[in-house]
Design a protein around this motif. Structure first.
Motif, PDB file in Angstrom:
ATOM      1  N   THR A  99      -1.064  14.699 -40.147  1.00 46.76           N
ATOM      2  CA  THR A  99      -1.432  13.588 -39.277  1.00 46.76           C
ATOM      3  C   THR A  99      -2.623  13.997 -38.426  1.00 46.76           C
ATOM      4  OG1 THR A  99       0.824  12.747 -39.196  1.00 46.76           O
ATOM      5  CG2 THR A  99      -0.652  12.072 -37.426  1.00 46.76           C
ATOM      6  N   ASP A 100      -3.667  13.177 -38.452  1.00 43.55           N
ATOM      7  CA  ASP A 100      -4.912  13.487 -37.761  1.00 43.55           C
ATOM      8  C   ASP A 100      -4.807  13.135 -36.282  1.00 43.55           C
ATOM      9  OD1 ASP A 100      -7.529  13.685 -36.848  1.00 43.55           O
ATOM     10  OD2 ASP A 100      -8.069  11.719 -37.671  1.00 43.55           O
ATOM     11  N   GLY A 101      -4.846  14.174 -35.428  1.00 46.56           N
ATOM     12  CA  GLY A 101      -4.885  13.932 -33.996  1.00 46.56           C
ATOM     13  C   GLY A 101      -6.285  13.977 -33.432  1.00 46.56           C
ATOM     14  N   GLY A 102      -7.290  14.224 -34.301  1.00 39.87           N
ATOM     15  CA  GLY A 102      -8.677  14.255 -33.862  1.00 39.87           C
ATOM     16  C   GLY A 102      -9.162  15.649 -33.525  1.00 39.87           C
ATOM     17  N   GLY A 103     -10.471  15.838 -33.629  1.00 36.41           N
ATOM     18  CA  GLY A 103     -11.087  17.095 -33.235  1.00 36.41           C
ATOM     19  C   GLY A 103     -10.926  18.218 -34.228  1.00 36.41           C
ATOM     20  N   ASN A 104     -10.569  17.914 -35.468  1.00 39.41           N
ATOM     21  CA  ASN A 104     -10.322  18.942 -36.476  1.00 39.41           C
ATOM     22  C   ASN A 104     -11.581  19.226 -37.284  1.00 39.41           C
ATOM     23  OD1 ASN A 104      -7.289  19.109 -36.174  1.00 39.41           O
ATOM     24  ND2 ASN A 104      -7.522  16.928 -36.661  1.00 39.41           N
ATOM     25  N   SER A 105     -11.698  20.458 -37.794  1.00 43.44           N
ATOM     26  CA  SER A 105     -12.834  20.773 -38.656  1.00 43.44           C
ATOM     27  C   SER A 105     -12.581  22.057 -39.419  1.00 43.44           C
ATOM     28  CB  SER A 105     -14.122  20.923 -37.827  1.00 43.44           C
ATOM     29  OG  SER A 105     -14.032  22.038 -36.964  1.00 43.44           O
ATOM     30  N   GLY A 106     -13.224  22.160 -40.586  1.00 47.15           N
ATOM     31  CA  GLY A 106     -13.316  23.416 -41.305  1.00 47.15           C
ATOM     32  C   GLY A 106     -12.217  23.711 -42.295  1.00 47.15           C
ATOM     33  N   TRP A 107     -11.112  22.953 -42.286  1.00 46.89           N
ATOM     34  CA  TRP A 107     -10.017  23.233 -43.209  1.00 46.89           C
ATOM     35  C   TRP A 107      -9.742  22.075 -44.163  1.00 46.89           C
ATOM     36  CZ3 TRP A 107      -6.485  19.433 -42.462  1.00 46.89           C
ATOM     37  CH2 TRP A 107      -6.424  18.843 -41.190  1.00 46.89           C
ATOM     38  N   GLN A 108     -10.360  20.909 -43.913  1.00 41.47           N
ATOM     39  CA  GLN A 108     -10.094  19.740 -44.736  1.00 41.47           C
ATOM     40  C   GLN A 108     -10.818  19.841 -46.070  1.00 41.47           C
ATOM     41  OE1 GLN A 108     -11.713  19.805 -41.803  1.00 41.47           O
ATOM     42  NE2 GLN A 108     -11.089  18.138 -40.443  1.00 41.47           N
ATOM     43  N   SER A 109     -10.254  19.193 -47.074  1.00 40.89           N
ATOM     44  CA  SER A 109     -10.893  19.159 -48.382  1.00 40.89           C
ATOM     45  C   SER A 109     -10.422  17.935 -49.145  1.00 40.89           C
ATOM     46  CB  SER A 109     -10.561  20.417 -49.185  1.00 40.89           C
ATOM     47  OG  SER A 109     -11.090  20.326 -50.486  1.00 40.89           O
ATOM     48  N   ALA A 110     -11.384  17.211 -49.721  1.00 36.27           N
ATOM     49  CA  ALA A 110     -11.013  16.070 -50.551  1.00 36.27           C
ATOM     50  C   ALA A 110     -10.365  16.522 -51.849  1.00 36.27           C
ATOM     51  CB  ALA A 110     -12.254  15.221 -50.848  1.00 36.27           C
ATOM     52  N   ASN A 111     -10.679  17.739 -52.285  1.00 38.91           N
ATOM     53  CA  ASN A 111     -10.131  18.279 -53.528  1.00 38.91           C
ATOM     54  C   ASN A 111      -9.617  19.693 -53.289  1.00 38.91           C
ATOM     55  OD1 ASN A 111     -10.912  16.093 -55.513  1.00 38.91           O
ATOM     56  ND2 ASN A 111     -12.923  16.591 -54.627  1.00 38.91           N
ATOM     57  N   PRO A 112      -8.453  19.824 -52.674  1.00 39.55           N
ATOM     58  CA  PRO A 112      -7.923  21.166 -52.406  1.00 39.55           C
ATOM     59  C   PRO A 112      -7.677  21.927 -53.694  1.00 39.55           C
ATOM     60  CG  PRO A 112      -6.253  19.490 -52.016  1.00 39.55           C
ATOM     61  CD  PRO A 112      -7.536  18.760 -52.221  1.00 39.55           C
ATOM     62  N   TYR A 113      -7.634  23.243 -53.567  1.00 43.96           N
ATOM     63  CA  TYR A 113      -7.515  24.125 -54.719  1.00 43.96           C
ATOM     64  C   TYR A 113      -6.057  24.340 -55.098  1.00 43.96           C
ATOM     65  CZ  TYR A 113      -7.674  28.481 -57.401  1.00 43.96           C
ATOM     66  OH  TYR A 113      -7.519  29.452 -58.361  1.00 43.96           O
ATOM     67  N   CYS A 114      -5.792  24.383 -56.408  1.00 44.84           N
ATOM     68  CA  CYS A 114      -4.497  24.789 -56.941  1.00 44.84           C
ATOM     69  C   CYS A 114      -4.770  25.527 -58.241  1.00 44.84           C
ATOM     70  CB  CYS A 114      -3.590  23.582 -57.183  1.00 44.84           C
ATOM     71  SG  CYS A 114      -1.997  24.011 -57.939  1.00 44.84           S
ATOM     72  N   GLY A 115      -4.520  26.817 -58.261  1.00 43.03           N
ATOM     73  CA  GLY A 115      -4.827  27.607 -59.441  1.00 43.03           C
ATOM     74  C   GLY A 115      -4.463  29.054 -59.238  1.00 43.03           C
TER      75      GLY A 115
END
Length: 764
Positions: free
Chosen positions: A576-592
Motif C-alpha cells: 500500500t502506497d503511503g507516499g514518498g517512496n523511491s528506489g525499490w519499485q519495479s513494473a517487472n520485478p525479477y523472479c529467477g
C-alpha cells in the motif's frame, strides 16, 4: 491522497502519480565502511573507544574484505582485519582519549597458546596471553571442536589487560609480535581502549564473602559453598553481599533470591571456573526455576564479571552466566564472557532487566527470554561474538508479553540473528545498532518459528521496531541456496496475522544480500515508515511468501540488482502506497535464479535463464540390482519440517545435516523417491554422529509404493535405538521392490519429532 493497495508489478505506475512532501532525511554517514559507533543516539553508550586494526598503523597484512562464510574477514568487525606473521610486526593504535586498559579481538590458529606484547614506543607495557581454546568450531549445528568435521568458523576471541598507568590521548599503543615460536600468525581485528574507574568500595553494613565467609580471592579453591552461604545470609538479613576484588572459582551455580550481590567492578571482581569432572557444572548466578520455588524475586547483581571456561556447545548444559527465573530483578554493569549464554532466562517471570553490561564470546546466544517472560528488557548493553542469536526472545508454549530490547549494540553473531523475537505479543525493539551478521540469519528478525511458537504464543498485538540501524547484516544460509535479508519475516508455523508491526525511522545499510525479506507463510499488518535502504548485495525487497504492507517514505539506493525487487509470489505481495517512496519499485520485478551478491554497491543485472529441473523418469523394473545407496541425492518429501531442517537433508550424504519433522505432532513421515522400482534389502537410518545427540529410541514403520499414491507396510512399527556409541546408526532389514519408501515415525524419546540425518536404501 487516499491509500490504496496494488500488486507490486503495477506499483511503479501508482507511485508515479503520487505527489508527496518528504520531511524525513537520511543520515549523513555513508553506508560503506560505517562503524556501529558512528551512529549518534542509537546503540549502547559504552565506556570504551573502539579502533579497527585496518584503520590503525601497521606493518602487517590486511585480510582483505570478504563476507563469505568460513573466512577470517567474514567474522571481522568491518569485514577486515590485520594478520601479523613475523616477529616485530604490529598494529599501532593512537589513543583519542586517556586510557588505562584495553580489550582486543584476535584470532590465532587452532590448538595454539601464545602471547602478544603491548608496547608504547620502546617500552613494554605488558605481555598478554592469547589462546585458541575458546574459538575454532567445526561442522554443522550444534558444532564440534573436531577439525576433522570440516567447516571451521568462530575464529576470534577477546582478551583484556590493564596498563598499570593512564596514558593520555595521542599516545601510540602497539599490539606487537615478539615471537612466532608458539603461533605462526596472529590476526588482530580491533582494540577497545578505556579508562577503568577505581574499584567500588564495600557498602556500609555489607556482608563480605572473603572476610565474612572465607571465599578464596586467588581462585585456587572452589568458593561455591562460601558464596552460597553469604548469599543466603544476605537474603535473610536484608544486607548487601559484597564481593571484593579477586578471581573467584565457582564449580557450580550460586542460587540467588531476594538479595543484592555487588562487586568492586567488572575489571576487579571476576567469577569463573568449571567443575573439574562434571562438564555440566560451572560458574553462574541463577534464580530459582518455576516449580522449584521460583521465580526468585528482588535480585540485584551488579559491578562484577563472570568469565567462564566453556569451550564447546552442548545445548542441554546449564553453563550460562545467568539462568533460572528472576522477577523484579536487575543485572547491572556485569561483564559476561566465555559462558554458553550470557543470560538464558526460563520463565514464567516478570520485570527482569539487564542493563549497562557487556556480553562477549559466547558459544550460543547472548540473551534469550524463554517461556512466558513479561515486561522485561535488555538495555544499554554491548554484545559481540555470540555463537547464536545476539539478543533473542522465544515464546515457547507460554506467551512472552511486553518485552523490549532498547539502546543495545549487537555485532558479529557467528550464527543466526543480531536481534530476534520468536513469537510474542506487544514487543518493542528500538534504538539499537546491529552489524556484521555472519551466517544463517539477519540483523532484525520477526518470526513464528521453533517449538511452541504457534496460536497464543505467536506474533500478536502491536510491535514497535523503531529507530534501529542495521549495518552489513543478513548473509547466506548454508542450508539454502539464497541469502537472508537484513530485516526479515518468517512465519514458519502459521501466518503472521492480526498483529500490527510498525517499522519506523530505520536505516538498513550495506546489506549483504536483500534489505527486506519475506519467507514461509503470509505476513500481514506491516507498516514501514521512514525507512532508509542504502546499499544491498542483491535486492531491496525479496518476496518468497505472501506479504501485505504499507510503505511510507521507504527509500532505496545502491541496490546491486536491477530490477531491485525479487518477487516470485506475484500479486500476493501487496504494498500500500503511503507516499514518498523511491528506489525499490519495479513494473517487472525479477523472479529467477539467485544472483551472486555484489558487495561494492554496484548495480548489476540478474541471470536471465530460468531454473532448470530434471524430468522424473517413468516407473520401470530394474533387473540388475544397483550398488551403493539408492537414496543418495534422490528427492525426499515429508509431512512437515521444523525450521530449516527439511527432508532433503536426509538424502544429501552429509551426516551432520538432518530432517526434523514438525514438533509435537506425531505421526510424521518422510518419503524418498528412488526414481524407479528397485529391489530393497535394507534401510539404514542415521542421526548426526556428534555425542551431543544423546541416545534415543524412535518408533517407526517402513512403507512402500510403486506409484506414490498407494502404500503398503514393508516393516511393522517398532522401536529403534540410536546410540552415539554405535555411530547413531540403525539398520532395518527388509525384502521388497518399491519405487517409493516411506518412514512413519510415531515416537521419539529424545525430542518430540521425527529426526533423521540420513535415510539410506540398499539392494543388498
Amino acid at each position: 491522497m487516499a491509500n490504496r493497495t496494488a500488486p507490486l508489478a503495477t506499483l511503479a505506475v501508482v507511485l508515479a502519480a503520487a505527489v508527496t512532501t518528504v520531511i524525513w532525511q537520511p543520515p549523513a554517514a555513508h553506508a560503506a565502511g560505517l562503524s556501529p559507533f558512528d551512529v549518534a543516539g542509537r546503540g549502547a553508550t559504552v565506556p570504551f573507544t573502539e579502533i579497527e586494526a585496518e584503520k590503525a598503523a601497521t606493518n602487517g597484512t590486511s585480510t582483505g574484505t570478504d563476507r563469505t562464510y568460513g573466512t577470517l574477514s567474514s567474522e571481522a568487525s568491518g569485514r577486515e582485519a590485520v594478520t601479523l606473521d613475523a616477529a616485530g610486526e604490529y598494529v599501532e593504535f593512537t589513543l583519542t582519549k586517556p586510557a588505562n586498559a584495553v580489550t582486543f579481538r584476535y584470532s590465532i590458529p587452532d590448538g595454539k597458546n601464545a602471547s602478544l606484547d603491548l608496547r608504547t614506543g620502546s617500552t613494554l607495557i605488558k605481555t598478554v596471553p592469547v589462546t585458541s581454546k575458546y574459538s575454532w568450531f567445526y561442522g554443522y549445528y550444534p558444532f564440534t571442536n573436531n577439525p576433522g568435521d570440516g567447516r571451521p568458523h568462530h575464529f576470534y576471541d577477546e582478551t583484556r589487560a590493564t596498563f598499570g598507568t593512564t596514558y593520555p590521548a595521542g599516545t601510540k599503543i602497539r599490539i606487537q609480535v615478539s615471537s612466532t615460536a608458539q603461533s605462526p600468525s596472529f590476526t588482530v581485528d580491533l582494540a577497545d581502549f578505556e579508562n577503568v574507574p577505581a574499584a567500588v568500595a564495600k557498602p556500609s553494613g555489607a556482608i563480605d564473602v572473603v572476610a565474612g565467609y572465607g571465599a578464596d580471592p586467588t581462585g585456587a579453591t572452589d568458593s561455591t559453598a562460601k558464596f552460597q552461604a553469604a548469599v543466603n545470609a544476605g537474603a535473610s538479613s536484608g544486607r548487601v553481599v559484597y564481593v571484593p576484588a579477586g578471581n573467584f572459582t565457582l564449580y557450580s551455580h550460586v542460587i540467588v533470591d531476594r538479595v543484592t550481590l555487588a562487586g568492586a567492578g567488572p575489571w576487579y571482581t571476576v567469577l569463573g571456573g568449571r567443575h573439574p569432572t562434571q562438564r555440566s557444572q560451572a560458574a553462574g548466578i541463577y534464580g530459582k526455576y518455576v516449580g522449584q520455588g521460583g521465580p526468585s524475586q528482588n535480585v540485584v547483581v551488579k559491578d562484577l564479571a563472570i568469565v567462564g571456561d566453556i569451550q564447546e556447545r552442548v545445548d542441554e548444559d546449564q553453563v550460562n552466566a545467568f539462568g533460572g527465573a528472576m522477577s523484579n530483578s536487575t543485572i547491572d554493569n556485569v561483564w559476561m564472557q566465555h559462558t554458553k549464554v550470557g543470560a538464558w532466562m526460563d520463565g514464567p517471570m516478570d520485570k527482569f532487566t539487564i542493563r549497562n553490561s557487556r556480553i562477549l564470546d559466547q558459544t550460543a546466544d547472548g540473551v534469550n527470554f524463554h517461556i512466558g517472560v513479561t515486561n522485561s528488557t535488555v538495555t544499554n548493553t554491548f554484545v559481540r561474538n555470540t555463537g547464536d542469536d545476539g539478543l533473542a526472545m522465544w515464546a515457547e508454549n507460554t506467551p512472552n508479553v511486553a518485552n523490549s530490547f532498547t539502546h543495545n549494540t549487537v555485532v558479529v553473531p557467528i550464527l543466526a540473528n543480531n536481534i530476534v523475537s520468536y513469537g510474542g505479543r506487544d514487543i518493542t525493539i528500538s534504538d539499537n545498532v546491529m552489524a556484521e551478521t555472519v551466517t544463517n540469519g539477519g540483523g532484525l528478525h520477526v518470526a513464528n518459528r521453533y517449538p511452541g511458537v504457534t496460536g497464543p504464543t505467536a506474533v500478536a498485538g502491536t510491535w514497535t521496531l523503531a529507530r534501529n540501524t542495521l549495518i552489513r547484516t543478513g548473509n547466506a544460509d548454508y542450508n539454502w541456496n539464497f541469502g537472508i535479508g537484513a530485516l526479515w519475516f518468517w512465519p514458519d508455523q502459521g501466518a503472521i496475522t492480526g498483529a500490527t508491526i510498525n517499522v519506523t525511522d530505520t536505516d538498513i545499510l550495506d546489506s549483504s544480500y536483500a534489505a527486506i525479506q519475506w519467507i514461509g507463510n503470509a505476513t500481514s499488518g506491516l507498516n514501514l515508515t521512514n525507512v532508509n535502504i542504502v546499499g544491498a548485495g542483491t535486492f531491496a525487497l525479496q518476496a518468497q511468501a505472501p506479504a501485505s504492507a504499507t510503505f511510507t517514505n521507504v527509500k532505496a539506493s545502491g541496490i546491486a540488482q536491477n530490477p531491485p525487487t525479487y518477487n516470485c509470489v506475484g500479486s500476493a505481495l501487496a504494498i500500500t502506497d503511503g507516499g514518498g517512496n523511491s528506489g525499490w519499485q519495479s513494473a517487472n520485478p525479477y523472479c529467477g535464479p539467485w544472483p551472486a551478491p555484489q558487495w561494492g554497491n554496484t548495480t548489476t543485472t540478474p541471470p536471465t535463464s530460468s531454473p532448470t529441473s530434471s524430468p522424473t523418469p517413468s516407473p520401470s523394473t530394474s533387473t540388475t540390482p544397483p550398488s551403493g545407496n539408492l537414496a543418495a541425492g534422490r528427492p525426499a518429501t515429508a509431512t512437515g519440517q521444523a525450521d530449516v531442517y527439511g527432508p532433503g537433508n536426509a538424502t544429501d550424504g552429509n551426516p551432520n545435516t538432518y530432517w526434523e519433522s514438525t514438533n509435537n505432532a506425531f505421526p510424521q513421515s518422510i518419503t524418498v523417491d528412488l526414481g524407479q522400482n528397485r529391489p530393497v534389502a535394507r534401510v539404514v537410518l542415521k542421526l548426526p554422529p556428534a555425542t551431543a545427540w544423546a541416545t534415543r529410541t524412535q518408533t517407526l514403520s517402513v512403507l512402500g509404493s510403486t506409484d506414490g499414491s498407494t502404500f503398503s507396510t514393508v516393516k511393522s512399527s517398532a522401536g529403534y535405538v540410536f546410540n552415539p556409541a554405535s555411530g547413531n546408526t540403525v539398520t532395518v532389514p527388509v525384502t521388497t521392490t518399491q519405487r517409493y519408501l516411506r518412514l512413519t515415525v510415531t515416537g521419539n524419546t529424545g525430542w518430540p519429532a521425527g529426526q533423521l540425518s540420513e535415510f539410506e536404501v540398499y539392494a543388498s
